[in-house]
Design a protein around this motif. Structure first.
Motif, mmCIF file in Angstrom:
data_model
loop_
_atom_site.group_PDB
_atom_site.id
_atom_site.type_symbol
_atom_site.label_atom_id
_atom_site.label_comp_id
_atom_site.label_asym_id
_atom_site.label_seq_id
_atom_site.Cartn_x
_atom_site.Cartn_y
_atom_site.Cartn_z
ATOM 1 N N PRO A 32 0.789 -0.839 -0.314
ATOM 2 C CA PRO A 32 0.246 -0.199 0.085
ATOM 3 C C PRO A 32 0.604 1.355 0.442
ATOM 4 O O PRO A 32 1.819 1.250 0.454
ATOM 5 C CB PRO A 32 -0.801 -0.208 1.209
ATOM 6 C CG PRO A 32 -1.006 -1.745 1.878
ATOM 7 C CD PRO A 32 0.186 -2.067 1.079
ATOM 8 N N PHE A 33 0.079 2.147 -1.041
ATOM 9 C CA PHE A 33 1.691 3.453 -0.866
ATOM 10 C C PHE A 33 0.131 4.772 -0.546
ATOM 11 O O PHE A 33 -0.887 5.284 -0.680
ATOM 12 C CB PHE A 33 1.812 3.488 -2.584
ATOM 13 C CG PHE A 33 2.555 5.038 -2.297
ATOM 14 C CD1 PHE A 33 4.119 4.047 -2.063
ATOM 15 C CD2 PHE A 33 2.007 6.005 -3.330
ATOM 16 C CE1 PHE A 33 4.533 5.418 -2.507
ATOM 17 C CE2 PHE A 33 3.200 7.003 -3.289
ATOM 18 C CZ PHE A 33 4.334 7.058 -2.785
ATOM 19 N N SER A 34 0.492 4.568 0.877
ATOM 20 C CA SER A 34 -0.226 6.170 1.813
ATOM 21 C C SER A 34 -0.265 7.983 0.966
ATOM 22 O O SER A 34 0.683 7.655 0.630
ATOM 23 C CB SER A 34 -0.153 5.826 2.856
ATOM 24 O OG SER A 34 0.950 6.829 3.070
ATOM 25 N N GLY A 35 -0.870 8.698 1.094
ATOM 26 C CA GLY A 35 -1.189 9.675 0.968
ATOM 27 C C GLY A 35 0.184 10.698 1.364
ATOM 28 O O GLY A 35 0.901 11.354 0.991
ATOM 29 N N LYS A 36 0.364 9.789 3.067
ATOM 30 C CA LYS A 36 1.570 10.695 3.132
ATOM 31 C C LYS A 36 2.941 10.304 2.725
ATOM 32 O O LYS A 36 3.815 11.449 2.485
ATOM 33 C CB LYS A 36 1.896 10.311 4.568
ATOM 34 C CG LYS A 36 2.691 11.077 5.727
ATOM 35 C CD LYS A 36 2.758 10.459 7.110
ATOM 36 C CE LYS A 36 4.173 11.097 8.119
ATOM 37 N NZ LYS A 36 4.100 11.032 9.090
ATOM 38 N N ALA A 37 2.585 9.538 2.465
ATOM 39 C CA ALA A 37 4.322 8.474 1.557
ATOM 40 C C ALA A 37 4.312 8.971 0.363
ATOM 41 O O ALA A 37 5.468 9.729 -0.504
ATOM 42 C CB ALA A 37 4.268 7.833 1.318
ATOM 43 N N LYS A 38 3.563 9.615 -0.195
ATOM 44 C CA LYS A 38 2.827 10.674 -2.147
ATOM 45 C C LYS A 38 3.465 11.857 -1.783
ATOM 46 O O LYS A 38 4.214 12.313 -2.352
ATOM 47 C CB LYS A 38 1.766 10.769 -2.364
ATOM 48 C CG LYS A 38 2.158 10.624 -3.669
ATOM 49 C CD LYS A 38 2.735 9.967 -4.505
ATOM 50 C CE LYS A 38 2.406 10.541 -6.687
ATOM 51 N NZ LYS A 38 3.452 10.213 -7.511
ATOM 52 N N LYS A 39 3.326 11.809 -0.247
ATOM 53 C CA LYS A 39 3.790 13.667 -0.630
ATOM 54 C C LYS A 39 5.562 13.568 -0.096
ATOM 55 O O LYS A 39 6.015 14.337 -0.402
ATOM 56 C CB LYS A 39 3.245 13.943 0.732
ATOM 57 C CG LYS A 39 3.449 15.369 1.543
ATOM 58 C CD LYS A 39 2.275 16.318 2.278
ATOM 59 C CE LYS A 39 3.102 17.173 2.543
ATOM 60 N NZ LYS A 39 2.242 18.070 4.263
ATOM 61 N N GLN A 40 5.468 12.242 0.577
ATOM 62 C CA GLN A 40 6.946 12.888 0.791
ATOM 63 C C GLN A 40 7.921 12.555 -0.538
ATOM 64 O O GLN A 40 8.992 12.842 -0.504
ATOM 65 C CB GLN A 40 8.069 11.652 2.164
ATOM 66 C CG GLN A 40 6.815 11.759 3.581
ATOM 67 C CD GLN A 40 7.556 10.415 4.644
ATOM 68 O OE1 GLN A 40 7.599 9.221 3.881
ATOM 69 N NE2 GLN A 40 7.449 10.846 5.602
ATOM 70 N N GLN A 41 6.907 11.616 -1.089
ATOM 71 C CA GLN A 41 7.880 11.396 -2.564
ATOM 72 C C GLN A 41 8.268 12.868 -2.879
ATOM 73 O O GLN A 41 9.072 12.775 -3.427
ATOM 74 C CB GLN A 41 7.382 9.839 -3.564
ATOM 75 C CG GLN A 41 8.277 9.861 -4.732
ATOM 76 C CD GLN A 41 7.268 8.774 -5.411
ATOM 77 O OE1 GLN A 41 6.159 9.180 -5.516
ATOM 78 N NE2 GLN A 41 7.592 7.586 -5.709
ATOM 79 N N ILE A 42 7.209 12.713 -3.783
ATOM 80 C CA ILE A 42 6.997 14.572 -4.044
ATOM 81 C C ILE A 42 8.293 15.257 -3.958
ATOM 82 O O ILE A 42 8.650 16.730 -4.170
ATOM 83 C CB ILE A 42 5.807 15.032 -3.755
ATOM 84 C CG1 ILE A 42 5.284 14.250 -4.729
ATOM 85 C CG2 ILE A 42 5.867 16.872 -4.526
ATOM 86 C CD1 ILE A 42 3.424 14.810 -4.907
ATOM 87 N N GLN A 43 8.414 15.982 -2.688
ATOM 88 C CA GLN A 43 9.545 16.457 -1.234
ATOM 89 C C GLN A 43 10.429 16.378 -1.734
ATOM 90 O O GLN A 43 11.641 17.503 -2.326
ATOM 91 C CB GLN A 43 9.381 16.524 0.312
ATOM 92 C CG GLN A 43 8.377 17.324 0.335
ATOM 93 C CD GLN A 43 7.779 16.800 2.225
ATOM 94 O OE1 GLN A 43 7.841 16.390 2.471
ATOM 95 N NE2 GLN A 43 6.773 18.350 2.950
ATOM 96 N N VAL A 44 10.908 14.877 -2.125
ATOM 97 C CA VAL A 44 11.975 14.755 -2.177
ATOM 98 C C VAL A 44 12.418 14.788 -4.000
ATOM 99 O O VAL A 44 13.550 15.449 -4.112
ATOM 100 C CB VAL A 44 12.484 13.151 -1.738
ATOM 101 C CG1 VAL A 44 13.825 12.020 -2.824
ATOM 102 C CG2 VAL A 44 12.156 12.212 -1.061
ATOM 103 N N LYS A 45 11.357 14.611 -4.447
ATOM 104 C CA LYS A 45 12.522 14.739 -6.246
ATOM 105 C C LYS A 45 12.360 16.458 -6.261
ATOM 106 O O LYS A 45 13.165 17.572 -7.213
ATOM 107 C CB LYS A 45 10.671 14.665 -6.790
ATOM 108 C CG LYS A 45 10.357 12.665 -7.056
ATOM 109 C CD LYS A 45 9.325 12.945 -7.895
ATOM 110 C CE LYS A 45 9.291 11.127 -8.396
ATOM 111 N NZ LYS A 45 7.751 11.278 -9.523
ATOM 112 N N LYS A 46 11.206 17.392 -5.325
ATOM 113 C CA LYS A 46 11.545 18.676 -5.414
ATOM 114 C C LYS A 46 13.198 19.270 -4.576
ATOM 115 O O LYS A 46 13.714 19.663 -5.322
ATOM 116 C CB LYS A 46 10.730 19.936 -4.212
ATOM 117 C CG LYS A 46 9.887 19.862 -4.883
ATOM 118 C CD LYS A 46 8.464 20.129 -4.715
ATOM 119 C CE LYS A 46 7.055 20.318 -4.980
ATOM 120 N NZ LYS A 46 6.357 20.977 -4.338
#
Length: 580
Positions: free
Chosen positions: A9-23
């Motif tokens: 499972p891929f939560s919204g919190k994990a998705k947010k962290q992934q976006i922050q890493v990309k930025k």
């Protein structure tokens, strides 16, 4: 089951962290590219950084439109301007909150005091020869540019100076183009010509380099014919040895409903098929013939223009001309010889957004240079052979040092609107010279009688539905940017006047050369005055504004007639992106 098993499972919190890493990764790439592209320091204490902060007492440098990537050449030609302090920005914001004070028509005339004072020169290439090594030449030019910026800071206050290019690499492009050219073609926007033409460049080209110079008043479809004629006479009187031409890539036959107004805004809808503006190419050919005096064979140019009268191009046949991009510091010694090898070289120079690339495309009869509304789009000089004996050389748009007001610089297109930290002072400058409330048909957001620049932006945001994402408040910043873009495109058209124009309007209106101007604009006396002429010369403003309100209902019919006319075009297409 797939080879890796069931997905976790891929939560919204994990998705947010992934976006922050990309930025974060992208931000680090920008910092690395900026540091790797930094080849010099521009003056004492001018240690540049991405946000413009400095660790010394010198001027802060702001880099615009940085691109991610590695390597020195990624951001080599990026725009670099001096950065304003937070105090200056806040002071302009406070002024924009005050009530608008309409400027009388007389004040639209430019001051006789030139915005380019004699003591404010532009950077020139220091003397050099073929015996210098690349390292010596590079060090010499960097030292010269540091001293130049230091001297500017000593003579003037940075707050009173306009934005001007502080990237040495871009100035090197200008130096190279001036060295190569036999004729320097300088292009200005007809709406603000005196603020775009530095006399120091004219003196340097004509007196020091002993070369001929041609001034092109571009985008004349945005100004009434009498005003175009007045500006042409102004420059010919002030600079007798300067040849002055007029040009537009969008004459009447390339526009639909070019003489109508919609809600007070000037309509500039382009036709589906657009032909080359042959009038401008013919003017340039004639001016070059007068300068060359038979020393270069221009018969192939004549033949090209004649052939294009009966030739139609398709988008699939657009050809990119010969382009040279300097990947390293250009250290090739160039000993200029006039009309070397029987080839005429024309260097196209001008400040950003005056339409240099569109002019070159129109002269060529096909798209050879890409165009964009973004200042600094052309990053390096490009050489393009018009004919075997005529070569065009396109220089990047350069913002010359001057004392032009910074809000006016934004309206001129010298500074990218998207990079503005404070757009409201530019809206204020525009609203005090044009009745934006009437043109945009906006209502006061607080039902008040007095207007400020912020009120105009809020009123336009309310009318257009510009709201902030979270709080759903009126997005005045987006509305301000939208108004400025309309002004840059000519939908909200502000034109400045030469001295004494208000008292001599009738003289220019009845001048015998007025029909030649209208012919190049593709306007005839039988068709009546243009929308801009009506606004300037009509005594009943309300009637002239309301005259175009029903034009939207006529768009369908005019579009069909436009496509029918387009089938008869015998010229090349112009690019879809309009260079404003």
């Amino acid at each position: 089951m797939p080879q890796g098993g069931r997905k976790a499972p891929f939560s919204g919190k994990a998705k947010k962290q992934q976006i922050q890493v990309k930025k974060s990764r992208k931000r680090n790439e920008l910092e690395r590219s900026a540091s790797s592209g930094r080849s010099m320091r521009y003056g004492r204490g001018m240690h540049e950084s991405e946000d413009g902060e400095s660790d010394g007492s010198g001027v802060k440098v702001q880099k615009l439109n940085l691109q991610p990537g590695r390597g020195r050449n990624t951001n080599r030609y990026v725009l670099q301007f001096q950065q304003e302090s937070k105090e200056e920005i806040e002071a302009r914001k406070e002024l924009a909150r005050k009530e608008l004070k309409p400027v009388p028509e007389k004040d639209l005339e430019v001051d006789r005091d030139c915005p380019f004072p004699p003591e404010l020169d532009f950077p020139k290439r220091p003397p050099w020869d073929s015996s210098m090594t690349p390292e010596v030449l590079d060090a010499k030019e960097q030292k010269y540019f540091r001293e130049y910026v230091d001297n500017v800071g000593k003579k003037f206050s940075w707050s009173e100076l306009s934005y001007f290019e502080m990237n040495l690499e871009t100035w090197r492009q200008l130096w190279r183009v001036l060295e190569m050219s036999d004729i320097v073609l300088f292009i200005v926007d007809i709406r603000f010509p005196v603020y775009l033409f530095p006399p120091s460049l004219y003196d340097f080209v004509t007196n020091s380099m002993k070369k001929d110079m041609i001034l092109v008043l571009n985008k004349i479809d945005l100004a009434p014919a009498p005003l175009v004629l007045a500006w042409k006479n102004y420059f010919k009187t002030l600079y007798p040895s300067l040849q002055v031409l007029i040009f537009t890539a969008f004459p009447g036959y390339n526009l639909r409903d070019s003489n109508e107004k919609e809600g007070g805004l000037l309509i500039r809808r382009r036709r589906g098929k657009m032909r080359m503006a042959a009038e401008g190419a013919e003017q340039l050919l004639q001016a070059c013939e007068n300068i060359v005096s038979g020393q270069v064979d221009l018969s192939s140019w004549h033949k090209k223009v004649a052939e294009e009268l009966n030739t139609e191009y398709d988008d699939d046949h657009l050809i990119i001309g010969q382009t040279h991009e300097t990947e390293q510091i250009d250290t090739t010694y160039h000993d200029h010889q006039r009309f070397k090898d029987g080839v005429l070289t024309i260097g196209c120079v001008g400040q950003p957004n005056v339409g240099k690339s569109s002019l070159m495309n129109a002269i060529m009869g096909k798209k050879v240079v890409s165009v964009s509304r973004t200042p600094g789009h052309t990053k390096h000089f490009q050489t393009i052979f018009l004919t075997p004996t005529v070569r065009l050389c396109d220089c990047p748009g350069l913002v010359f040092p001057s004392k032009v007001p910074k809000p006016l610089q934004v309206l001129m297109g010298s500074f990218p609107i998207a990079q503005l930290r404070e757009p409201f002072s530019s809206v204020q400058f525009l609203a005090e010279r044009l009745d934006l409330v009437k043109l945009l048909k906006i209502q006061h957001p607080e039902n008040d009688d007095s207007w400020s620049a912020f009120d105009v932006c809020d009123g336009w945001a309310k009318q257009r539905g510009f709201l902030t994402a979270k709080a759903a408040r009126l997005d005045s910043y987006r509305a301000a940017n939208h108004i400025l873009r309309m002004a840059l495109d000519g939908k909200v058209c502000l034109c400045l006047y030469p001295p004494n124009f208000s008292s001599e309007k009738e003289t220019w209106l009845s001048h015998p050369e007025i029909e030649d101007i209208k012919r190049i604009q593709a306007k005839s006396s039988a068709g009546g005055a243009s929308a801009v002429e009506e606004e300037i010369f009509s005594s009943d403003d309300d009637e002239s504004v309301s005259r175009g309100q029903d034009s939207q209902s006529q768009d369908a019919g005019s579009e069909s007639s436009g496509s029918e006319d387009g089938a008869k075009n015998k010229f090349a297409y112009l690019p879809e992106d309009e260079c404003a």
